[in-house]
Design an enzyme around this catalytic site. Structure first.
Site: not given
Length: 343
Positions: A202, A223, A221, A277
Site C-alpha cells: 500500500k 493492522d 488502528h 498506531h
C-alpha cells in the site's frame, strides 16, 4: 458517483484554507493535544544483520512484547532499491487525476486493491487525510497487474525488485519471532500460509494540510496482517501508543519499520502485541509511506498455536495459557475488522 480524493481537496483549498468538517477530529483525538511531549522514548532499533542469532532473537522478541513495533537496520535491501520504490510511487501520485483514476478500486469490489481513499468504515462518518494505491506484489499467482501502474514506466520493475528482497527480510523476521516463542523457526510463517503468504503493498499519500493539528492521516488502528514492513519517507508522522501515550516514531534513514499485526498476536496467544498506531500530517510537505502487509490467504484458518497453550501433552512452554482468541478464517476476521464488527 465520482469519488472525492484528498489530494484534489488539498490542492483546491484557498490559502490558508480551512479543511472540510468531515476531516476534523474531536479534541480528544487531535495530535496537537494528544502527542506525548515528555522525556524521549524511542521505538527499539534492531540490527537485522547481527551475527549473534540468540541476541537478535531476544531483541526482536522483547520489542514485539513490549512495543509491538521496532525498526530494523542492516536488513539487506539495497538503499537504491528502496529509493527506486519511493521514486516510482511518488511519480505515480504526481500524475494527473485522470491517469491515477485508471487504477481506481472498482465500486463494490471485495478486494482492497486499487487507487482509493477510504479503506475502513468510520462509524462517525469522519474521513482521513490520505489517498492510497493498494496491490499485491507476491506470490506471482496472486498478482493482478490491472492495479500496477504502467506510468511511470519503471513502476513494475521497481516493485518486482523490492518484492524479491522483501521476502528474505520477512523470512528472517518470522524466524526470529518463532524462536523468541520457543518454537521451531518455521512455525509462525507456516501458520500464516507458508509459501502462499500474501504480500500486499500500500502506498499512502498524505497531501500537505493547512490545519494539521485538527486531523489525522490514518486513525488509530492495529493492522489485520501478520506483520507489516513499512518504508517511510523523510517527513515524520507515524505515532505509536505506548503506555497510554502517543509517541512519535523517529525517522531513521534506510530503516524498515516493523509492526506486529493482529494475526501474530492471535498466533502467539497475546505474547506478542499488535501495535496501536496512527499518522499525523504536515502543513508544508506531502508525507508518504510504503507498508507491505504480510497476510494469510483468505481461506486460511488462524488461531492460537496449540504448542503455546496450556494442557497440551508434552508442552514445555512455561507461560502456556488457555486460548485468548478464537480460531477463524482470515477472510472472516478481515470482514469484521474493516466493518467495525465484533470478532
Amino acid at each position: 458517483m465520482e469519488v472525492e480524493r484528498v489530494q484534489a481537496i488539498a490542492s483546491s483549498l484557498p490559502s490558508p484554507g480551512a479543511i472540510p468538517a468531515e476531516y476534523i477530529r474531536p479534541e480528544q483525538e487531535r495530535p496537537s493535544l494528544t502527542t506525548y511531549c515528555g522525556p524521549v522514548l524511542e521505538v527499539p532499533a534492531v540490527d537485522l544483520g547481527d551475527v549473534d542469532l540468540e541476541g537478535l532473537v531476544r531483541k526482536v522478541a522483547d520489542a514485539s512484547r513490549e512495543w509491538g513495533m521496532f525498526q530494523v537496520v542492516n536488513h539487506g535491501i539495497p538503499a537504491e532499491v528502496i529509493a527506486e520504490l519511493q521514486r516510482v510511487g511518488r511519480e505515480f501520485f504526481e500524475l494527473p487525476a485522470e491517469e491515477k483514476e485508471k487504477y481506481a478500486r472498482p465500486p463494490g469490489s471485495r478486494s482492497l486493491e486499487g487507487y482509493g481513499t477510504q479503506l475502513q468504515k468510520d462509524l462517525d462518518g469522519k474521513k482521513s487525510w490520505v489517498d492510497h494505491l493498494f496491490h499485491k506484489i507476491w506470490p506471482p499467482s496472486s498478482v493482478d497487474y490491472r492495479f500496477w501502474p504502467a506510468n511511470p514506466p519503471a513502476y513494475r520493475v521497481a516493485n518486482k525488485e523490492y518484492a524479491n528482497h522483501m521476502r528474505r527480510v520477512a523470512d528472517k523476521l518470522f524466524r526470529c519471532l518463532s524462536l523468541g516463542l520457543g518454537l521451531e523457526e518455521d512455525a509462525l510463517k507456516n501458520a500464516v500460509g507458508g509459501e502462499d503468504l500474501q504480500y500486499n503493498l500500500k502506498i499512502n499519500f498524505y497531501p500537505p494540510c493547512p490545519c494539521p493539528d485538527l486531523t489525522l492521516g490514518v486513525l488509530p488502528h492495529t493492522d489485520l496482517s501478520a506483520l507489516t514492513v513499512l518504508v517511510p519517507n523523510e517527513i515524520p508522522g507515524l505515532q505509536v501508543l505506548k503506555d497510554g501515550k502517543w509517541i512519535d516514531v523517529e525517522y531513521v534513514p534506510n530503516a524498515l519499520i516493523i509492526h506486529i499485526g493482529d494475526q501474530v498476536e492471535i498466533l502467539s496467544n497475546g505474547e506478542y502485541r499488535s501495535v496501536l498506531h496512527r499518522t499525523t500530517v504536515n502543513k508544508e510537505k506531502a508525507r508518504m509511506s510504503w507498508p507491505v502487509f504480510l497476510e494469510p490467504p483468505m481461506e486460511w484458518v488462524v488461531g492460537p498455536l496449540p504448542q503455546l497453550l496450556a494442557n497440551q501433552e508434552g508442552k514445555d512452554h512455561a507461560s502456556g495459557e488457555p486460548p485468548k482468541y478464537k480460531t477463524e478464517k482470515f477472510k472472516d476476521y478481515m470482514y469484521c475488522k474493516l466493518n467495525k464488527l465484533p470478532q
